[in-house]
Design a protein around this motif. Structure first.
Motif, PDB file in Angstrom:
ATOM      1  N   VAL B  63       0.823  -1.213   0.000  1.00 37.38           N
ATOM      2  CA  VAL B  63       0.000   0.000   0.000  1.00 37.38           C
ATOM      3  C   VAL B  63       0.853   1.258   0.000  1.00 37.38           C
ATOM      4  O   VAL B  63       0.545   2.220  -0.692  1.00 37.38           O
ATOM      5  CB  VAL B  63      -0.990   0.039   1.178  1.00 37.38           C
ATOM      6  CG1 VAL B  63      -2.185  -0.833   0.888  1.00 37.38           C
ATOM      7  CG2 VAL B  63      -0.336  -0.360   2.468  1.00 37.38           C
ATOM      8  N   ASN B  64       1.942   1.250   0.782  1.00 39.04           N
ATOM      9  CA  ASN B  64       2.791   2.442   0.816  1.00 39.04           C
ATOM     10  C   ASN B  64       3.839   2.416  -0.283  1.00 39.04           C
ATOM     11  O   ASN B  64       4.193   3.449  -0.846  1.00 39.04           O
ATOM     12  CB  ASN B  64       3.484   2.564   2.172  1.00 39.04           C
ATOM     13  CG  ASN B  64       2.496   2.526   3.300  1.00 39.04           C
ATOM     14  OD1 ASN B  64       1.404   3.052   3.179  1.00 39.04           O
ATOM     15  ND2 ASN B  64       2.850   1.876   4.390  1.00 39.04           N
ATOM     16  N   ALA B  67       2.757   3.927  -3.568  1.00 38.50           N
ATOM     17  CA  ALA B  67       2.724   5.392  -3.600  1.00 38.50           C
ATOM     18  C   ALA B  67       4.129   5.947  -3.803  1.00 38.50           C
ATOM     19  O   ALA B  67       4.344   6.868  -4.593  1.00 38.50           O
ATOM     20  CB  ALA B  67       2.109   5.937  -2.319  1.00 38.50           C
ATOM     21  N   LYS B  70       5.287   5.437  -7.376  1.00 41.40           N
ATOM     22  CA  LYS B  70       4.700   6.359  -8.345  1.00 41.40           C
ATOM     23  C   LYS B  70       5.401   7.708  -8.322  1.00 41.40           C
ATOM     24  O   LYS B  70       5.670   8.281  -9.376  1.00 41.40           O
ATOM     25  CB  LYS B  70       3.205   6.537  -8.071  1.00 41.40           C
ATOM     26  CG  LYS B  70       2.403   5.427  -8.699  1.00 41.40           C
ATOM     27  CD  LYS B  70       1.016   5.333  -8.153  1.00 41.40           C
ATOM     28  CE  LYS B  70       0.517   3.919  -8.377  1.00 41.40           C
ATOM     29  NZ  LYS B  70      -0.692   3.649  -7.603  1.00 41.40           N
ATOM     30  N   THR B  71       5.716   8.198  -7.120  1.00 42.61           N
ATOM     31  CA  THR B  71       6.396   9.497  -7.089  1.00 42.61           C
ATOM     32  C   THR B  71       7.786   9.369  -7.707  1.00 42.61           C
ATOM     33  O   THR B  71       8.245  10.280  -8.384  1.00 42.61           O
ATOM     34  CB  THR B  71       6.497  10.033  -5.655  1.00 42.61           C
ATOM     35  OG1 THR B  71       6.998   9.004  -4.816  1.00 42.61           O
ATOM     36  CG2 THR B  71       5.145  10.464  -5.143  1.00 42.61           C
ATOM     37  N   THR B  93      -1.264  -0.135 -15.179  1.00 41.24           N
ATOM     38  CA  THR B  93      -0.634   1.096 -14.712  1.00 41.24           C
ATOM     39  C   THR B  93       0.639   1.414 -15.491  1.00 41.24           C
ATOM     40  O   THR B  93       0.808   2.510 -16.007  1.00 41.24           O
ATOM     41  CB  THR B  93      -0.312   0.998 -13.220  1.00 41.24           C
ATOM     42  OG1 THR B  93      -1.501   0.757 -12.507  1.00 41.24           O
ATOM     43  CG2 THR B  93       0.308   2.291 -12.726  1.00 41.24           C
ATOM     44  N   ASN B 184     -11.602  -4.208   6.069  1.00 39.74           N
ATOM     45  CA  ASN B 184     -12.133  -3.915   4.736  1.00 39.74           C
ATOM     46  C   ASN B 184     -11.596  -4.802   3.601  1.00 39.74           C
ATOM     47  O   ASN B 184     -12.378  -5.416   2.883  1.00 39.74           O
ATOM     48  CB  ASN B 184     -11.850  -2.434   4.434  1.00 39.74           C
ATOM     49  CG  ASN B 184     -12.551  -1.976   3.186  1.00 39.74           C
ATOM     50  OD1 ASN B 184     -12.261  -2.453   2.108  1.00 39.74           O
ATOM     51  ND2 ASN B 184     -13.500  -1.075   3.325  1.00 39.74           N
ATOM     52  N   GLU B 372      -5.607  -0.952 -11.478  1.00 42.90           N
ATOM     53  CA  GLU B 372      -5.552  -0.311 -10.155  1.00 42.90           C
ATOM     54  C   GLU B 372      -6.702   0.671  -9.966  1.00 42.90           C
ATOM     55  O   GLU B 372      -7.264   0.777  -8.883  1.00 42.90           O
ATOM     56  CB  GLU B 372      -4.246   0.459 -10.012  1.00 42.90           C
ATOM     57  CG  GLU B 372      -3.126  -0.323  -9.409  1.00 42.90           C
ATOM     58  CD  GLU B 372      -1.933   0.568  -9.143  1.00 42.90           C
ATOM     59  OE1 GLU B 372      -1.526   1.286 -10.066  1.00 42.90           O
ATOM     60  OE2 GLU B 372      -1.417   0.524  -8.019  1.00 42.90           O
ATOM     61  N   ALA B 373      -7.032   1.402 -11.029  1.00 43.45           N
ATOM     62  CA  ALA B 373      -8.068   2.423 -10.898  1.00 43.45           C
ATOM     63  C   ALA B 373      -9.403   1.770 -10.531  1.00 43.45           C
ATOM     64  O   ALA B 373     -10.195   2.336  -9.779  1.00 43.45           O
ATOM     65  CB  ALA B 373      -8.205   3.200 -12.202  1.00 43.45           C
ATOM     66  N   SER B 376      -8.940   0.135  -6.709  1.00 42.17           N
ATOM     67  CA  SER B 376      -8.970   1.040  -5.563  1.00 42.17           C
ATOM     68  C   SER B 376     -10.378   1.593  -5.350  1.00 42.17           C
ATOM     69  O   SER B 376     -10.742   1.935  -4.230  1.00 42.17           O
ATOM     70  CB  SER B 376      -7.974   2.171  -5.758  1.00 42.17           C
ATOM     71  OG  SER B 376      -8.398   2.996  -6.792  1.00 42.17           O
ATOM     72  N   GLN B 377     -11.180   1.658  -6.415  1.00 42.22           N
ATOM     73  CA  GLN B 377     -12.536   2.181  -6.229  1.00 42.22           C
ATOM     74  C   GLN B 377     -13.528   1.083  -5.879  1.00 42.22           C
ATOM     75  O   GLN B 377     -14.678   1.368  -5.560  1.00 42.22           O
ATOM     76  CB  GLN B 377     -12.997   2.907  -7.489  1.00 42.22           C
ATOM     77  CG  GLN B 377     -12.226   4.188  -7.713  1.00 42.22           C
ATOM     78  CD  GLN B 377     -12.836   5.033  -8.798  1.00 42.22           C
ATOM     79  OE1 GLN B 377     -13.866   5.636  -8.621  1.00 42.22           O
ATOM     80  NE2 GLN B 377     -12.183   5.087  -9.936  1.00 42.22           N
TER      81      GLN B 377
END
Lengths: 372, 409
Positions: B63-64, B67, B70-71, B93, B184, B372-373, B376-377
């Motif tokens: 999860v981290n 991120a 991506k940066t 992606t 979740n 991913e899009a 994640s939704q």
């Protein structure tokens, strides 16, 4: 304006910080604002390309956020932030004020208690969040407290309860906004009447009538969504509010204590000589003098609560939808969903909310400084 | 001056050639750290001149790490090789963004096309290329139970959801949770097992190729079944980690749990239970003969500094030797068919046998099947279902997201 030596030095001294601020604060705010008006991330093929093709789409993303079918979570997050802010600020102010009054009674060991009450503030929100997560576990911590006196353990699901109270329909939002604006206008009208400022009185009275007329005639028929959608206060937030108040009430106590110490003893003496009791002394002398402190505390707490992220991330995780706030959603949409323009739009909404709190404050404090 | 510059350049070149570097970006810290370290040690033994930098970012399921990745990629600083879930998490992606190199040549060179099942190669392929090298295989559709407790409750392990639901109330009457669930993402994990069980593998694949709509009546049935299954779960789910949910099966507070087969590693290694005695397993109801897989893989980003070193790293990951070093420690199985099963425990041996014979499909929650899009939704879709209890609106929301992000395109 003449450029004398003094002025040039001043400009030179200020220039570096102006340039740095201009680029790293305002430049990036501008970039985020621009990104929020594009479709960056809508097409996965362009989201992370080296030179992504980005189209300008105007306010589409914002419209989607406030009225789109799948962005219901964002709207609930706004409602969550609203309730969280209200309870967090009132809780911190109330407890902070109470503690300050108690410490102000010249008790023994005042330094000791002051330090104890201030300690939570020195922790980071991550630490607070972790500790309170443990305390609020369904089968431990707070829920086991009743067993100490022989009662049944508590059953409340502190951070994961799905119960929601004070539900309202998102369709009614214009109506509620109208009522809120009307309430503010009533305050302004009453104030200007008291201060007998005629021009202001007339303007505010006219706008009040217009707002009321619109609220009770047109507001109900504005269709934000094609179907009813209920939102409300998630009870799972109670635990988060407790932790946040625990952390920040010591800080408000310190602010109030400083304010109390700044009130000269003569004023209290004078009130007592005039025959004021202890209650009257606080109600009519001390509390009004503490008003500026309340205002600054509200501003500081208000912007903390609008931006809150780390506390909830540590307490309930980013995925726990019942304790979601816009800042968390911004992180998820941007870095997990690759929806950069939507993330930027959420960021802009947050910025506007924080600005709505800060700018009036800066405005009034700057103006009063000039007057002086 | 010129000579000095030339000298400087030459010395810089030799420096780079002599040392050589390899940066490996992953989320394997903590429990999974030793498995990665064993692989790195093997690599260092083979290429002692290469300086390996082990860049891990903690956080389960990446999860981290994702991120941070991506940066870094957006900032033009790609790591030499990064961990990514095989399938659409990589393709949807990074491949569509033209950030990866096609690895078909490596598959041909190493003969991997014959060593991996066709279903896996399909998941790794898109746009005429194969895009990453899988190092492990986990199974998502596994139902765990405590054999002694099942006997005590007088029920059998259900093979369909209807069977499970019919025994649900009798189990509840005995004060036991029929199915324990955690926070979740484990609810989404349960959803994909229910969906696979109700739809079957063909319709499941059709869902991700865009041939079956998310608001099709079949999907409504999935949500309805999911709702009935939820009624048989614990009410404090959202506060439990997956380990705590597994603990309840082990202690007998709950009868069943659906979780990926990392739970086998947790129960056998951390809790010290014997596979088959302390805990039992079966394919989740209705999915016998189907292997819903997820896999960690590494790819070759474009524009990296140490391409040759990275290729050697990928060769090690894809080789049966490398996979047999890594997987027994990680608690997963090797993608390669010729793995040495004597190195694995009883659960993994059984899983490896299924891997060879079963139909292979991809997991939604763990990045294989969907972009991913969408993934994640999907949490929002689940949230809509949980708060409205309305299968229709959840299905419509899923379809709205699917057409927005272009699932199957």
């Amino acid at each position: 304006m003449k450029l004398n030596r003094d002025r040039i030095t001043a400009i030179l001294m200020l220039l570096p910080s102006i340039i740095l601020l201009g680029i790293f604060v305002y430049g990036f705010i501008g970039q985020t604002a621009y990104t929020s008006l594009t479709d960056w991330g809508l097409n996965p093929a362009q989201a992370l390309a080296i030179n992504p093709e980005i189209k300008f789409v105007g306010f589409d993303v914002y419209r989607e956020l406030f009225t789109g079918f799948i962005d219901v979570r964002f709207r609930q997050d706004l409602v969550n932030t609203f309730f969280f802010t209200i309870f967090f600020i009132t809780g911190s102010l109330g407890i902070g004020l109470l503690l300050a009054f108690l410490l102000d009674q010249n008790i023994k060991g005042e330094n000791f208690f002051r330090t104890i009450f201030l300690f939570p503030m020195s922790l980071s929100f991550i630490v607070t969040g972790t500790v309170w997560r443990w305390l609020l576990q369904p089968r431990g911590g707070l829920n086991t407290l009743p067993t100490l006196i022989g009662l049944e353990p508590g059953q409340f699901r502190w951070l994961t309860s799905r119960r929601q109270i004070w539900q309202f329909n998102w369709q009614d939002l214009p109506y509620f906004t109208g009522l809120l604006v009307a309430a503010i206008l009533i305050l302004i009208t009453v104030n200007s009447f008291r201060q007998s400022r005629r021009q202001r009185l007339i303007i505010s009275l006219i706008s009040l009538i217009l707002v009321l007329a619109w609220t009770f005639s047109g507001a109900r028929s504005v269709e934000l969504l094609p179907y009813p959608e209920t939102h409300g206060f998630n009870l799972a937030f109670i635990g988060i509010i407790m932790a946040a108040v625990w952390q920040m009430s010591g800080y408000t106590m310190a602010l109030y204590l400083a304010g109390l110490r700044g009130i000269p003893g003569e004023l209290r003496e004078a009130a007592r000589v005039d025959g004021a009791g202890e209650w009257q002394l606080y109600r009519y002398v001390i509390l009004p003098l503490l008003q500026p402190i309340t205002l600054s505390a509200m501003i500081i707490l208000g912007h903390i609560s609008l931006k809150i992220f780390d506390l909830i991330f540590a307490m309930a995780g980013a995925d726990n939808a019942t304790t979601d706030v816009p800042a968390l959603l911004m992180y998820l949409t941007t870095f997990r969903g690759n929806q950069f323009s939507k993330g930027a739009a959420i960021a802009m909404v947050l910025l506007i909310m924080v600005a709505a709190v800060i700018i009036p404050y800066l405005w009034t404090s700057l103006r009063s400084e000039v007057k002086r | 001056m010129k000579r000095l510059l030339a000298l400087l350049l030459v010395s810089l070149f030799t420096l780079a050639a002599a040392q050589g570097q390899l940066e490996i970006f992953s989320w394997w810290a903590g429990d999974e750290g030793p498995a990665l370290q064993a692989l790195i040690d093997q690599y260092q033994g083979m290429y002692p001149d290469v300086e390996v930098e082990n860049a891990t970012v903690t956080g389960g399921s990446g999860v981290n790490a994702r991120a941070v990745l991506k940066t870094r990629m957006l900032g033009g600083d790609p790591p030499d090789s990064f961990q990514v879930h095989a399938g659409q998490e990589l393709i949807g992606t990074w491949v569509v963004a033209d950030r990866m190199e096609d690895l078909t040549f490596l598959y041909k060179e190493q003969g991997w096309l014959e060593k991996y099942p066709a279903g896996l190669i399909d998941l790794l392929s898109a746009e005429d290329g194969i895009w990453s090298v899988p190092v492990n295989i986990h199974r998502s559709n596994v139902m765990w139970y405590n054999p002694a407790k099942i006997a005590e409750l007088g029920i059998s392990v259900p093979t369909t959801w209807d069977e499970f639901l019919s025994s649900c109330s009798s189990v509840q009457a005995q004060g036991v949770t029929p199915l324990v669930m955690g926070e979740n993402w484990t609810q989404q994990h349960l959803w994909e097992s229910v969906a696979l069980g109700v739809l079957g593998p063909d319709d499941w694949d059709a869902l991700w190729s865009g041939d079956l709509a998310f608001n099709d009546p079949k999907l409504i049935k999935v949500w309805d079944t999911f709702g009935e299954v939820l009624a048989c779960t614990n009410d404090d789910a959202a506060g439990l980690s997956w380990q705590q949910a597994t603990d309840r099966v082990v202690s007998g507070e709950a009868a069943f749990n659906i979780m990926g087969d990392w739970a086998a590693g947790y129960m056998s290694t951390t809790l010290g239970l014997t596979p088959g005695e302390g805990f039992g397993w079966a394919a989740s109801p209705g999915t016998e003969g189907v292997f819903m897989m997820l896999s960690d893989s590494f790819g070759l980003p474009k524009g990296i500094a140490n391409r040759d070193n990275t290729l050697n790293w990928l060769r090690l990951l894809g080789s049966v030797e490398g996979q047999d070093i890594f997987n027994p420690l990680k608690g997963s199985i090797a993608p390669s068919f010729d793995s040495d099963l004597s190195r694995y425990n009883a659960y993994s041996q059984a899983a490896a046998a299924d891997w060879k014979t079963n139909r292979v499909v991809g997991s939604l929650v763990h990045g294989a099947a969907a972009k991913e899009a969408f993934m994640s939704q999907f949490a929002t879709v689940l949230e809509i279902y949980l708060s409205s209890n309305n299968a229709g609106s959840a299905a419509n929301a899923a379809q709205a997201i699917a057409s927005q992000v272009g699932v199957g395109q």
